[in-house]
Enzyme design. Structure first.
Site, PDB file in Angstrom:
ATOM      1  N   HIS A  19       0.607  -1.011   0.078  1.00  9.39           N
ATOM      2  CA  HIS A  19       0.143  -0.023   0.055  1.00  9.39           C
ATOM      3  C   HIS A  19       0.756   1.161   0.067  1.00  9.39           C
ATOM      4  CE1 HIS A  19      -3.361   2.630   1.209  1.00  9.39           C
ATOM      5  NE2 HIS A  19      -2.617   3.361   1.753  1.00  9.39           N
ATOM      6  N   GLU A  20       1.830   1.254   1.051  1.00  5.98           N
ATOM      7  CA  GLU A  20       2.695   2.435   1.040  1.00  5.98           C
ATOM      8  C   GLU A  20       3.802   2.703  -0.082  1.00  5.98           C
ATOM      9  OE1 GLU A  20       1.996   4.772   2.958  1.00  5.98           O
ATOM     10  OE2 GLU A  20       0.735   3.550   4.484  1.00  5.98           O
ATOM     11  N   HIS A  23       1.610   4.350  -3.187  1.00  5.86           N
ATOM     12  CA  HIS A  23       1.786   5.668  -2.935  1.00  5.86           C
ATOM     13  C   HIS A  23       3.030   6.206  -3.467  1.00  5.86           C
ATOM     14  CE1 HIS A  23      -1.847   6.171  -0.650  1.00  5.86           C
ATOM     15  NE2 HIS A  23      -1.234   5.562   0.501  1.00  5.86           N
ATOM     16  N   ASP A  84      -0.193  -7.418  -5.946  1.00  8.72           N
ATOM     17  CA  ASP A  84       0.568  -8.706  -5.424  1.00  8.72           C
ATOM     18  C   ASP A  84      -0.553  -9.911  -5.476  1.00  8.72           C
ATOM     19  OD1 ASP A  84      -1.744  -7.819  -3.448  1.00  8.72           O
ATOM     20  OD2 ASP A  84      -0.583  -8.357  -1.758  1.00  8.72           O
TER      21      ASP A  84
END
Length: 136
Positions: A19-20, A23, A84
């Site tokens: 997720h990070e 970004h 993923d």
């Protein structure tokens, strides 16, 4: 400050990392985003599981292109999570995700438009006051 009371499972850590990274990668690829300062998946006291910290820009107003790039970067976290999983599943989710984004943006725009229409007098009065303060 690191939050010591919450230990993430390996699956959670992987999800947060992707997720990070979503970004960050989207931000790196776009012209109109702020430079990345720090990226972490260490849980924080404010209930976030990870974070991406950027050097703030001095901009007060943003162009359409800048806003679009910033929106893409914000969406990169959710979109990154799809990378993923198996490609066939991702393709079907990608279509669904695009529909959801269009619906969400449409709803946000409609709600904003309604608020402004219902409060047009306040909008004009406030804009006039701001203009008056700027000229004194």
């Amino acid at each position: 400050m690191e939050k010591k009371s919450h230990t993430m499972s390996p699956e959670e850590r992987n999800t947060v990392a992707i997720h990070e990274a979503g970004h960050a990668v989207v931000g790196w690829m776009l012209e109109h985003t702020d430079p990345l300062l720090k990226l972490s998946i260490v849980p924080r006291t404010n209930a976030t599981l990870g974070y991406a910290q950027y050097l703030p820009s001095d901009n007060k107003l943003y162009s359409t292109e800048q806003l679009f790039d910033r929106m893409c970067m914000a969406l990169g976290g959710r979109a990154g999570r799809g990378k993923d999983i198996p490609e066939s599943y991702y393709r079907s989710r990608k279509t669904t995700f695009r529909k959801e984004v269009r619906i969400l943006i449409g709803k946000a725009f409609q709600a904003t438009d309604t608020i402004l229409e219902e409060n047009l007098d306040k909008l004009k009065a406030l804009a006039e006051e701001l203009l008056n303060q700027g000229s004194s």
